[in-house]
Design a protein around this motif. Sequence first.
Motif, PDB file in Angstrom:
ATOM      1  N   UNK A 374      35.198  52.055  42.069  1.00 17.90           N
ATOM      2  CA  UNK A 374      36.276  52.243  43.039  1.00 17.90           C
ATOM      3  C   UNK A 374      37.147  51.010  43.293  1.00 17.90           C
ATOM      4  N   UNK A 375      36.693  49.824  42.945  1.00 13.44           N
ATOM      5  CA  UNK A 375      37.429  48.621  43.355  1.00 13.44           C
ATOM      6  C   UNK A 375      38.708  48.392  42.564  1.00 13.44           C
ATOM      7  N   UNK A 376      38.764  48.818  41.323  1.00 18.11           N
ATOM      8  CA  UNK A 376      39.975  48.626  40.533  1.00 18.11           C
ATOM      9  C   UNK A 376      40.033  47.238  39.909  1.00 18.11           C
ATOM     10  N   UNK A 377      40.958  47.071  38.981  1.00 22.51           N
ATOM     11  CA  UNK A 377      41.056  45.819  38.225  1.00 22.51           C
ATOM     12  C   UNK A 377      41.568  44.649  39.064  1.00 22.51           C
ATOM     13  N   UNK A 378      42.251  44.924  40.171  1.00 28.89           N
ATOM     14  CA  UNK A 378      42.862  43.863  40.970  1.00 28.89           C
ATOM     15  C   UNK A 378      41.902  43.235  41.978  1.00 28.89           C
ATOM     16  N   UNK A 379      40.643  43.504  41.861  1.00 31.15           N
ATOM     17  CA  UNK A 379      39.657  42.979  42.802  1.00 31.15           C
ATOM     18  C   UNK A 379      39.603  41.453  42.785  1.00 31.15           C
ATOM     19  N   UNK A 380      39.287  40.879  43.933  1.00 26.53           N
ATOM     20  CA  UNK A 380      38.898  39.476  44.048  1.00 26.53           C
ATOM     21  C   UNK A 380      37.532  39.482  44.725  1.00 26.53           C
ATOM     22  N   UNK A 420      38.417  35.663  52.980  1.00 30.30           N
ATOM     23  CA  UNK A 420      39.594  35.499  53.842  1.00 30.30           C
ATOM     24  C   UNK A 420      40.712  34.826  53.050  1.00 30.30           C
ATOM     25  N   UNK A 421      40.379  33.738  52.349  1.00 30.23           N
ATOM     26  CA  UNK A 421      41.392  33.050  51.550  1.00 30.23           C
ATOM     27  C   UNK A 421      41.922  33.953  50.446  1.00 30.23           C
ATOM     28  N   UNK A 422      41.029  34.703  49.785  1.00 26.35           N
ATOM     29  CA  UNK A 422      41.478  35.616  48.736  1.00 26.35           C
ATOM     30  C   UNK A 422      42.461  36.644  49.260  1.00 26.35           C
ATOM     31  N   UNK A 426      46.203  36.519  47.690  1.00 27.50           N
ATOM     32  CA  UNK A 426      46.598  37.732  46.964  1.00 27.50           C
ATOM     33  C   UNK A 426      46.558  38.931  47.919  1.00 27.50           C
ATOM     34  N   UNK A 427      47.534  39.045  48.801  1.00 25.98           N
ATOM     35  CA  UNK A 427      47.473  40.123  49.810  1.00 25.98           C
ATOM     36  C   UNK A 427      47.535  41.518  49.221  1.00 25.98           C
ATOM     37  N   UNK A 428      48.027  41.663  47.980  1.00 21.89           N
ATOM     38  CA  UNK A 428      48.115  42.981  47.367  1.00 21.89           C
ATOM     39  C   UNK A 428      46.860  43.349  46.587  1.00 21.89           C
ATOM     40  N   UNK A 429      45.888  42.438  46.533  1.00 20.51           N
ATOM     41  CA  UNK A 429      44.642  42.701  45.819  1.00 20.51           C
ATOM     42  C   UNK A 429      43.505  42.898  46.834  1.00 20.51           C
TER      43      UNK A 429
END
Length: 544
Positions: A374-380, A420-422, A426-429
Amino acid sequence: MPQSRSVGHLIVETLAAHGVPRVYSVPGESFLDVLDGLYDSAIENVVCRQEGGAGFMALAEGRLTGRPGIAMVTRGPGAANFFIAAHCAYQDATPLVCFVGLVPVDDRRRESFQEFSIDSWFGSTAKRVLTVEAADQAGEIVAEAMHIAVSGRPGPVVVGLPEDLLRELSEAPAPAPRAVAAPAPSSADLEGLRRRILAAERPFLLAGGDAFFGGAGRRLADWALEQRIPVAADWRNYDAVPNDHPAYIGWPGYGRRDSIVAALEEADLFIGVGAVRGDVMSEGYTAGLRAETVLVSTDAQLLQHSGRVDQHIASTPANLVEALEGLGDLRGARSADRVEALRASQERFAAVSEHEPVRTGVDLELVFDELERRLGEDRVVTYGAGNATIWGHRQLTHNRPNSLVASRNGAMGMAVPAAVAGALVFPDRRAVAICGDGDFFMNGQEVATLVAQGGRALFVVVDNAKFATIVEHQERWYPGRPSGTGLVNPDFAAWVETFGGRGARLDSNERIAETIAELLEFDGPALLHLVIDPATPSPSGAGY
């Protein structure tokens, strides 16, 4: 010539000239003039709840972006709290600059309020310790700190700011960023490497460090697959190369599987690209020490490396990859069978295993399998320390660079502030923190920082009511005598809701998929509290 302004304002101007988007701070009276400079600056001041959290946020920004993350803390007590991040950044080779407010110049060496020796404290765990001693040098010291943090082997730089000096005036300009060297392999380097690879029957390539950006990792894996060389990632550095690549075979180090240790021990050529043969990946300096060794690193000292070094190539990963692609066919007599077998072993290792159903608490393999889907490729993904994170290491993949933050020196308390920093970088990830119950509350208060910033992240807390890693060591040496390792926990899901977040508590395998889906839809801090059987052992790599 700029108009006269205070030293604190000059420091902020210099940070802005270096493209710094934000700083992570806990305010103190010792650097009020810097805080005043931030008031009118475009630089965002992320106000944190504890200096250790601020330091870990700055470290995470450094790891995710390649530019130094910036922390600001006050003298003695604040600097002491920050120290854990400095130690971690030094051992992990991550760029970080911390500004520490100091006592007034005339108060030095009088054991004044919160006074400490910045050189003595940080001299052994920072790349450089600098102190502003004159108003007109402040900008140059900031520029020097930013340069040192990213040059050669990256790491932390600590800058001392005497309280009274910050209010002095200066007309010195804010310096521009200094150019950072990006070495590339010479023709002699490449010829030596070419001969070694051609002669090798069982090469082993380890990728690591914080310098894999853009497509460098995938290009390295493409080249290695063509040359029939397996590619491993250094421990907690799994985003160096795409995990879905057929050349990727997993990681050596804690939580690893047996077959990757066997591959390391049988290797006749070890190639470290941005990585060295250190303690963790070599099974405590026992595995792979005899192999012919080539290290590709910008660190002239090869800090943390153990064992032989037959060739050292000073190069960035990107420049090495550019050169490798022109070397032609280096397969020699090697077949593709070894790479394919190691890749197949990694795929079995990462899959949900055949095991008896969990009767008490949650089955973590099922949870992390659902998260992977479910997390998708844009995960951090960010990790705390401890055995609770190993399920994530095995089952959560990284197919994009700069998508993982974890303390490679095992420091606890990083997962929450790093997430928090991530979320801010990267607010869209989707930022996801994987924590044990002990790890989470070491910096859990930084959830409040995420709320204040309007960010979103998912915090996954594995609850077995103990410091499980230490318990496993105790059972090995002092069986049946647990001491100092038990924990009493709250309802973490209810706790996060006091911040306006959304929480869910799972103590069985019912509604795993639905619960994760609901939490991922929430636009704010969400927490998944996973109660497991305290007797659950950490995953084993035996048999893979």
